[in-house]
Design an enzyme around this catalytic site. Structure first.
Site, PDB file in Angstrom:
ATOM      1  N   ASP A   1       5.902  29.164  16.632  1.00  0.00           N
ATOM      2  CA  ASP A   1       4.841  28.837  15.989  1.00  0.00           C
ATOM      3  C   ASP A   1       3.414  29.910  16.086  1.00  0.00           C
ATOM      4  OD1 ASP A   1       3.494  27.918  13.736  1.00  0.00           O
ATOM      5  OD2 ASP A   1       3.568  25.793  14.177  1.00  0.00           O
TER       6      ASP A   1
HETATM    7  C1  BGC Z   1       2.142  26.101  11.279  1.00  0.00           C
HETATM    8  C2  BGC Z   1       3.486  26.552  10.944  1.00  0.00           C
HETATM    9  C3  BGC Z   1       3.290  27.744  10.137  1.00  0.00           C
HETATM   10  C4  BGC Z   1       2.647  28.982  10.655  1.00  0.00           C
HETATM   11  C5  BGC Z   1       2.397  30.379   9.939  1.00  0.00           C
HETATM   12  C6  BGC Z   1       1.325  27.322  11.757  1.00  0.00           C
HETATM   13  O1  BGC Z   1       0.033  26.881  11.941  1.00  0.00           O
HETATM   14  O2  BGC Z   1       2.310  25.269  12.051  1.00  0.00           O
HETATM   15  O3  BGC Z   1       4.013  25.593  10.202  1.00  0.00           O
HETATM   16  O4  BGC Z   1       4.618  28.393   9.538  1.00  0.00           O
HETATM   17  O5  BGC Z   1       1.361  28.795  10.971  1.00  0.00           O
HETATM   18  O6  BGC Z   1       1.439  30.333   9.022  1.00  0.00           O
END
Ligand code: BGC
Length: 730
Positions: A267
């Site tokens: 993530d």
């Molecule tokens: C979130 C994810 C997301 C990623 C990319 C993160 O802050 O937890 O779910 O896909 O950002 O934007």
């Protein structure tokens, strides 16, 4: 599509596939720097062209401008030494341009077909803008509505989570990843992120291995088996180990046990955040731990690109680990056909965005996702009213009704309830409040006067989009601002009052139910929420949505879910409440059961609940064979009758309880559902076929087995109804 597990199986037994050969060939030409470049994912657009030309970025996220994307792609394909194309990604969570209901709302449809269709629409629109990889579906089981991200998943139940997750993966990926309208799915967040203690985002979790296996893994395993191309690690730690550095999760479970061979991405900076967790000393250490744990691609920590070469030179990461990661990344790029077709037709999106059939599907999904929670005196539908008052901060809020994670939906294309209701009624429009947190009641007198002039009032309340989603946890789940006061004010006029709640989570709406006749809960319904709700209010459509999460009386009841285990003193209906306790009462155990003195035991509405304008009668389920072998199939039938005046759809739900287990088993578990449409007065015999093997669970020896013994099942319109029927597994 080369299903990830199928592909692995074929590697083991057959000669290498063409793609595997191409991957190996390319890999053999790559320097270590180029390999690490593939493992690096950055946020940005055209300004990353120079980095792409050096081969130092494998994927980008957050740019949706086709011209910019083509510029970066050109640098990668035409200027970098090996010409490896960039994988372009985006959070396409519930639609790209045409926004569908938030995923929690989609789960309320209990209709995998419409959810798959929604994901297909999203893929067609997003790929026309160059996006070939979405960070969806979110499969996190969520049992605490204080957690803002409940909006993004299917709610509290593992079975529903599996059905919704698989439908989304199929919709995004289509039949073949190489189709230009296919978008690789990313199952996230592996794992347990939704169990954040206290519903506070990014918080720690404590989940036992058994609970991971029985509750949190099933949707990941099922979507992995359905061919999900990628997986994202989660921010949280479980029992002290952050997922991004958890070898047991990423290697033992995902690869060795499940045999999945897709690509793993972190993530956003979840590798870097292992420093804040106190699990890594510094950024270099995070890269070492993440790669060795089994991560393939680093989203935005910059740790891999800075330190992996050094770590390899020092012998802390083997080149074998690097090759594993890069192989997974290149394989996906070949499967998507990026080497053949790296560029986007810059005029393509104009032809597909907001296509009429996309809007139609979004409307249908929004209709099916609305849940009727109350309908006193059958005030809904408002089919006789001519003049209605429309009020409330969500009635004409085109941006807010799209909900969280709707980056690319344009509010100019959203049809609000106000606009749609104007097509059906003489509308008196008095907003009452400007936005959901507004506390200014100065316009309330105008609203009350307007209500007196109308045949009925419809009050649109809820949450602005920003109040749910990532990093938006709440400790109080009542309607914000003066929204409850607005409902109470409208009620004073004595006209039928319909409340529509558009929100990103289950809110605590008990006091608001007391001040209205009918309530429709629509979550954030997306682009076509207005026409969908207008059809429901007018009676052109009939509600069929069911709650994907338990609705609480009070936030202090959280976490609360229907499929819990029993304690030794389960609630038995003899609870003493606060007002029953005498002053200066002596120490007493008050019936000794598990409940709260102030809110009692039960929820406001159970999981699976939802009314219709019609009514349904469930006949007693009849099991074909009440004594079954472990390889048998339970066949259970019942008569469902539409006893009301409307053609309507009922979601019939099958729940099972394993009465005694080697470990305590949930009081009930959803094991099947069917949407059944019946004309007024029509009756139908409905049959569920449930393989006994679906009753397996991870037992005392951590083995996945069906334990013989006594079971019971219920078939009903929600998780709290129905008469139990017993059966035995031998
Ligand atoms: C979130 C994810 C997301 C990623 C990319 C993160 O802050 O937890 O779910 O896909 O950002 O934007």
């Amino acid at each position: 599509m080369a299903g990830a597990i199928a592909a692995l199986a074929s590697c083991a037994t057959e000669p290498q596939s063409d793609i595997d050969k191409k991957v190996d060939d390319l890999l053999s030409q790559m320097t270590l720097r180029e390999k690490v470049g593939q493992m690096n994912q950055l946020s940005g657009g055209a300004w990353l062209a120079e980095t792409a030309a050096k081969g130092e970025v494998g994927s980008i996220l957050n740019c949706v401008d086709p011209a910019e994307l083509n510029a970066v792609q050109k640098a990668a394909v035409e200027e970098s030494r090996l010409g490896i194309p960039i994988l372009i990604s985006r959070d396409v969570i519930h639609g790209f341009r045409t926004i569908f209901p938030i995923p929690l709302g989609q789960a309320a449809t209990f209709d995998p077909a419409i959810v798959e269709k929604g994901a297909r629409v999203a893929a067609v629109e997003a790929t026309a803008s160059g996006i070939r990889w979405t960070f969806s579906p979110m499969l996190d089981i969520a049992r605490d509505p204080r957690w803002g991200r409940v909006a993004e998943g299917a709610g509290e139940d593992p079975y529903l989570d599996v059905q919704m997750g698989v439908a989304m993966v199929k919709g995004y990926q289509g039949d073949d990843l190489s189709d230009p309208t296919s978008m690789a799915a990313c199952i996230k967040h592996f794992v347990g992120y939704g169990a954040a203690e206290g519903g506070r985002d990014y918080n720690s979790t404590m989940i036992s291995e058994r609970s991971l296996r029985n509750t949190y893994f099933p949707a990941f395993k099922a979507t992995a088996e359905a061919g999900a191309a990628t997986l994202m690690t989660s921010f949280n730690e479980i029992d002290g180990i952050p997922s991004t550095g958890n070898k047991w999760l990423l290697k033992n479970i995902l690869r060795d046990e499940w045999g999945w061979d897709g690509m793993v991405v972190t993530d956003w900076n979840s590798a870097g955040e292992m420093i804040a967790h106190g699990f890594s000393r510094d950024l270099k250490h995070t890269a070492e731990q993440a790669v060795n744990a089994g991560v393939d691609m680093d989203m935005m920590s910059y740790g891999f690109i800075q330190y992996v070469e050094e770590l390899v030179a020092e012998g802390k990461i083997s080149e074998k680990e690097i090759d594993r990661a890069v192989r997974n990344i290149l394989k996906l790029k070949f499967e998507l056909g990026l080497f053949e077709n790296p560029y986007i037709d810059e005029s393509a999106s104009a032809k597909v965005d907001y296509a009429p059939k996309h809007l139609e599907a979004a409307k249908q999904c929004a209709i099916e996702s609305a849940i009727l929670l109350q309908n006193k005196r059958n005030v809904l539908p408002l089919d006789k009213a001519r003049t209605i008052l429309v009020t409330g901060p969500l009635a004409d809020a085109p941006y807010e009704q799209m909900g969280t994670w709707a980056f690319d939906g344009q509010k100019e294309h959203t049809v609000t309830p106000l606009a749609a209701l104007r097509e059906e009624y003489d509308v008196i429009w008095e907003p009452g409040l400007k936005y959901s947190r507004d506390k200014d009641t100065k316009d309330f007198a105008k609203v009350r006067n307007a209500a007196a002039r109308a045949d009925a009032a419809v009050v649109f309340v809820g949450e602005e989009a920003i109040l749910s989603g990532e990093a938006h946890s709440l400790s109080n789940l009542n309607l914000q601002g003066a929204q409850s006061e607005l409902i109470a004010e409208v009620a004073k006029a004595g006209k039928p009052v319909v409340v529509v709640v558009m929100a990103g989570r289950p809110l605590t709406i008990e006091r608001d139910l007391a001040n209205c006749d009918a309530m429709l809960y629509s979550f954030h319904p997306g682009t076509m929420g207005g026409p969908a709700l207008a059809d429901l209010i007018k009676g052109k459509a009939v509600p069929s949505g069911k709650l994907p999460m338990t609705f609480l009386r009070d936030a202090g009841q959280a976490p609360f879910y229907y499929n819990h285990n029993n304690g030794g003193r389960p609630c038995n209906g003899t609870e003493t409440l606060l007002e029953d306790i005498p002053i200066a009462a002596g120490q007493t155990s008050l019936g000794c059961t598990s409940y709260y003195l102030d809110s009692g035991y039960g929820p406001l509405f159970p999981f699976g609940y939802g009314l219709s304008y019609s009514s349904f009668e469930y006949g007693r389920p009849v099991i074909e064979n009440a004594e079954l072998e472990r390889d048998g199939t339970i066949r259970v039938s019942f008569d469902l009758k539409n006893t009301g005046r409307y053609e309507a759809t009922e979601v019939a739900q099958l729940y099972v309880q394993d009465k005694v287990g080697s470990v305590v088993r949930p009081v009930k578990e959803l094991k099947g559902f069917q949407r059944v449409t019946l004309a007024p007065g029509e009756s139908k015999t409905v049959t569920f076929e449930l393989p006994v093997s679906d009753l397996a669970f991870w037992n005392i020896d951590m083995e996945y087995v069906v334990e013989p013994g006594d079971f019971r099942l219920w078939i009903a319109g929600d998780s709290a109804s129905g008469e139990p029927v017993d059966f035995i597994v031998k």
